[in-house]
Write a protein that holds these residues in place. Structure first.
Motif, PDB file in Angstrom:
ATOM      1  N   ALA B  61      -2.809   5.396  -0.888  1.00  0.00           N
ATOM      2  CA  ALA B  61      -1.952   4.789   0.424  1.00  0.00           C
ATOM      3  C   ALA B  61      -1.034   3.953   0.113  1.00  0.00           C
ATOM      4  O   ALA B  61      -1.200   3.071  -0.823  1.00  0.00           O
ATOM      5  CB  ALA B  61      -3.014   3.903   1.296  1.00  0.00           C
ATOM      6  N   GLY B  62       0.172   3.840   0.599  1.00  0.00           N
ATOM      7  CA  GLY B  62       1.363   3.010   0.553  1.00  0.00           C
ATOM      8  C   GLY B  62       2.594   3.833   0.439  1.00  0.00           C
ATOM      9  O   GLY B  62       2.778   4.911   0.920  1.00  0.00           O
ATOM     10  N   SER B  63       3.740   3.256  -0.083  1.00  0.00           N
ATOM     11  CA  SER B  63       5.045   3.816  -0.178  1.00  0.00           C
ATOM     12  C   SER B  63       5.225   4.416  -1.516  1.00  0.00           C
ATOM     13  O   SER B  63       4.359   4.234  -2.475  1.00  0.00           O
ATOM     14  CB  SER B  63       5.929   2.861   0.377  1.00  0.00           C
ATOM     15  OG  SER B  63       6.176   1.957  -0.603  1.00  0.00           O
ATOM     16  N   THR B  65       7.120   2.966  -3.681  1.00  0.00           N
ATOM     17  CA  THR B  65       7.125   1.821  -4.513  1.00  0.00           C
ATOM     18  C   THR B  65       5.757   1.740  -5.017  1.00  0.00           C
ATOM     19  O   THR B  65       5.638   1.250  -6.194  1.00  0.00           O
ATOM     20  CB  THR B  65       7.843   0.598  -3.652  1.00  0.00           C
ATOM     21  OG1 THR B  65       8.891   0.976  -2.985  1.00  0.00           O
ATOM     22  CG2 THR B  65       7.970  -0.554  -4.655  1.00  0.00           C
ATOM     23  N   THR B  66       4.837   1.967  -4.153  1.00  0.00           N
ATOM     24  CA  THR B  66       3.256   1.503  -4.432  1.00  0.00           C
ATOM     25  C   THR B  66       3.032   2.515  -5.731  1.00  0.00           C
ATOM     26  O   THR B  66       2.367   2.241  -6.759  1.00  0.00           O
ATOM     27  CB  THR B  66       2.404   2.082  -3.543  1.00  0.00           C
ATOM     28  OG1 THR B  66       2.876   1.506  -2.203  1.00  0.00           O
ATOM     29  CG2 THR B  66       0.833   1.870  -3.719  1.00  0.00           C
ATOM     30  N   ALA B 197       5.732   8.448   6.194  1.00  0.00           N
ATOM     31  CA  ALA B 197       5.408   7.667   5.071  1.00  0.00           C
ATOM     32  C   ALA B 197       3.911   7.098   5.130  1.00  0.00           C
ATOM     33  O   ALA B 197       3.276   7.031   6.406  1.00  0.00           O
ATOM     34  CB  ALA B 197       6.467   6.255   5.243  1.00  0.00           C
ATOM     35  N   GLY B 198       3.360   6.849   4.267  1.00  0.00           N
ATOM     36  CA  GLY B 198       2.065   6.231   4.107  1.00  0.00           C
ATOM     37  C   GLY B 198       1.245   6.369   2.907  1.00  0.00           C
ATOM     38  O   GLY B 198       0.246   6.001   2.812  1.00  0.00           O
TER      39      GLY B 198
END
Lengths: 364, 364
Positions: B61-63, B65-66, B197-198
Motif C-alpha cells: 500500500a502506498g505510492s 515513492t513508497t 493510485a494506492g
C-alpha cells in the motif's frame, strides 16, 4: 456471483453504504489541480469534525500500521526511551515496531483482555524517564477499551507524550483529541469512516510537532512535516489514493448527517445488544466489564465443546456472515464479532439469530 | 457537475475504463478470507504477466515513492555506497532519499532532458566500488527514456545491483525484468494499469532478496520479506486497499485482452503522432531524439512568447483537457502531455486540435 447479501461483521473493513460505493467509481482527476484541492478540503473538514480537533489532520497513503510507523520515525531518535502499554496483538506490535526502529522500549504488559490501570502507568512513569507512552485506545484483538483520558492525563503529568493508536476506536467511541490533549492520535480509513483501506489519518499536538524538529530517525515518504506543508496547500506530497478520498468525502457527509452523539450511541447500543444476546446463548464474553468493552468488536468464547472456527465456518457458508477469528494466541479459541461502522440493530439481531441457528446445527 | 467530458492527459493518474470504474464500487470483503486470496491471485497473475516475470510480485500500500523507500530500507545498511543516475526531478529525489537513509550516495548527474550514457556509467563503476546503481527508466519530469538494458548489463558486469524506478514506464514500454536481469524493479498502480493510485508493485531478483538478509536499515510496514511471506499465502501483511485490487484485476483483464505488443505499439504510435503534431505547431520537443523519448509523457516548449501555463489554462477551461506542468526548474517553461494508459489516436488528435485552437486564441 453471489445471489445473496454478504454480511461483513469485522472491526474493519466494514460494509460501505451504497452512496460510497457509487462515489468510489468517480473518474480520476489531477492531484495537482484545484479539483483535487476541493476534494482534499472536504475530506479534511470531515476528518477534523470526526476527530474533534482544530489541529491539522495529516493523511498518508497506507494502512494503520503506516501511521504507527510515521509516529515513531518522525518523533524519535535511536535510543529514545519509550514505554509501551501492551495487552494484545496490536499493542504488542507497536512495541515491537519501536524496538525495530532502535528505540529503547519498555513495556507495561497486561494479560490479553485486561485494560490498563492508570495507577500502574503512573508508578512506571514515576520510576523511569520516558519520552513517550505508546498505547492503543481500542485493542482490536481482545476487544479492550483502555481508559484513555486517565492514561493521557498521567502522561502529561510526567512529561511523556501520549502516542495513541486510535485506529479502530476513533469513529465510534468518545475520544477528544484536543480536549484530552493527546499528542499523537492515528486512525485508518477502513475503520468505520465508510471508506475502504488505503489512507491513515493522524493528528499531532504542538508538543509532538516540536519533537519532529529534533528527531533523527530517517523518514522520507512518511515525513510528517512535509505532509503538513502540502496539507496547507490542500495536497499530499505523493500521489494520493483518489478512491479513498472520494469515499471519505461521501462517508463524512453521511456521518455528519447522523451526528457524532448519535453515531456513538448507535455503536454503544449495538454493542450492548450483541453482548446481551451472546451471553444468553451461552457464549463467554472475553471482556466481562462493559465499561472497558470495545464499541466496535466483541470477542466471545463459544459454549464448551463447540469449536469457534466451526461456528465461523457455518456462519460463512450457510449464513453468508463473516466473523473475525481469534488472533495469535487466541487463534481458534474465540470468534470476534465486529460491529463497527455501517451496522444497526437489524444487522446485530440478524447475526445473533444466525449464531443461534449455527449453534443448534453444531450441537444437534 | 460537469456536462462535458474531462480529458486527463497526465503520465498518471490516467483515465480509467468504465469497466474499472464499475469494479471500484465492489463491496468490501474480509482481507483474511479465501475471497481475498482469489482476488490477490488474479492481480498477481496479471502483474506477473505485465511485468514479464516469473518472480514474486510484491504489492505494498502506498505510492511509487513508497516502493523507492522499500527498495532502499530493505536492501541497504547505513554507509553503503550507491551511485544514483540523475537527470530530472524523480531521479534526483531517489538520490536524495538514499542520502536521507544514510547511504553514501554519489551521483552520475546529467542535464535535465539528457539520457544516461552507458559508457559513462561503466567508467564510474570502474572507478568506485558501488553496491548498487539507482536509476529511473522513464524520467517523467523530462520525458527521457534511459537505455535500461545497457545500463543494467553494466551494473551486472561490475557487481552492482540495478535498482530501477520503472514507475511510469513498465506498463507501456519494452522492459524485461527477468530477461534483463534487473535486481529491483518498481512501479505504481496509477501508471497505466487502469487503476487508481494506492499500491506499488515490486519485483526483486534472487541477488536482491539475498541482500535483504544482511541489510540493517530498519523497516517494519515496508518489510519486503514479510510481504513475500504473506504473498505466498495470497495476502498482504497489513490491511490492503481493496478498491485498487478490484481495479487492477479488471485492468489486467483488459490489458491482457489487448496484448503486450499491442499495448506497446499503441503507446509508441500515440507518442509519434503527438510529437509530430506538436512539432508542426511550432512546439519545441524537450527530448529531440525519439530513441530516448518517453512512451508516456511528452514535454514541449511553446512557440516563442506564449506562456506554457497560459496554454494549460486555456486547455483546461475551454477544452476540459488536463495537461501536466513543468516541474521544479522547468516550472512555467513547458507543458507535459501525458499519453499513458487509456489513450488512443482519437484522444491524441483531440488534444492536438485543441492545442492548435488554444495557440490561435493566445496569439490572436
Amino acid at each position: 456471483m453471489p445471489t445473496h447479501p454478504q454480511h461483513l461483521m469485522l472491526p474493519g473493513p466494514t460494509p460501505l453504504p451504497p452512496e460510497v460505493l457509487t462515489a468510489l467509481g468517480s473518474p480520476m482527476i489531477n492531484h495537482r489541480s484545484e479539483a483535487f484541492c476541493e476534494l482534499y478540503r472536504a475530506v479534511e473538514a470531515g476528518a477534523k469534525w470526526l476527530c474533534r480537533t482544530e489541529q491539522d489532520v495529516i493523511m498518508l497513503a497506507g494502512s494503520g500500521t503506516t501511521g504507527m510507523e510515521a509516529a515513531l520515525c518522525n518523533l524519535f531518535s535511536p535510543g529514545d526511551r519509550v514505554l509501551a502499554i501492551t495487552q494484545g496483538s496490536f499493542s504488542e506490535r507497536f512495541a515491537q515496531m519501536a524496538t525495530t526502529f532502535g528505540l529503547s522500549c519498555d513495556t507495561l504488559a497486561y494479560d490479553w483482555g485486561q485494560a490498563a490501570e492508570p495507577a500502574e502507568l503512573e508508578s512506571r512513569l514515576n520510576e523511569g524517564d520516558y519520552r513517550a507512552v505508546l498505547m492503543v485506545h481500542n485493542e482490536t484483538s481482545t476487544g479492550i477499551l483502555n481508559p484513555l483520558p486517565e492514561l493521557a492525563r498521567i502522561c502529561r503529568r510526567y512529561g511523556a507524550l501520549s502516542i495513541v493508536d486510535a485506529i479502530s476506536s476513533l469513529s465510534s467511541t468518545p475520544l477528544e483529541i484536543d480536549g484530552w490533549e493527546l499528542d499523537v492520535t492515528l486512525t485508518a480509513s477502513q475503520k468505520g469512516y465508510y471508506a475502504p483501506a488505503g489512507l491513515c489519518l493522524m493528528v499531532l499536538s504542538e508538543r509532538a510537532w516540536q519533537m519532529t524538529e529534533t528527531a533523527t530517525l530517517p523518514r522520507f515518504s512518511l515525513d510528517l512535516r512535509l505532509a503538513r506543508d502540502y496539507a496547507h496547500k490542500a495536497q499530499t506530497p505523493w500521489t494520493p489514493p483518489l478512491p479513498v478520498f472520494y469515499a471519505l468525502r461521501e462517508g463524512f457527509k453521511l456521518l455528519q448527517a447522523e451526528g457524532l452523539e448519535q453515531i456513538q450511541a448507535r455503536h454503544l447500543q449495538n454493542m450492548q445488544m450483541l453482548r446481551g444476546g451472546l451471553s444468553k446463548m451461552g457464549f463467554e464474553l472475553f471482556v466481562n466489564d462493559e465499561r472497558v468493552a470495545s464499541r466496535c468488536v466483541t470477542p466471545a468464547i463459544p459454549p464448551e465443546g463447540i469449536p469457534a472456527d466451526e461456528i465461523r465456518r457455518v456462519m460463512l457458508e450457510k449464513y453468508h456472515t463473516v466473523l473475525g477469528a481469534g488472533l495469535r494466541k487466541l487463534s481458534g479459541k474465540m470468534l470476534r464479532v465486529g460491529h463497527l461502522g455501517y451496522q444497526d440493530l437489524n444487522t446485530i439481531l440478524g447475526v445473533l439469530g444466525c449464531l443461534e441457528l449455527s449453534l443448534a446445527e453444531l450441537t444437534s
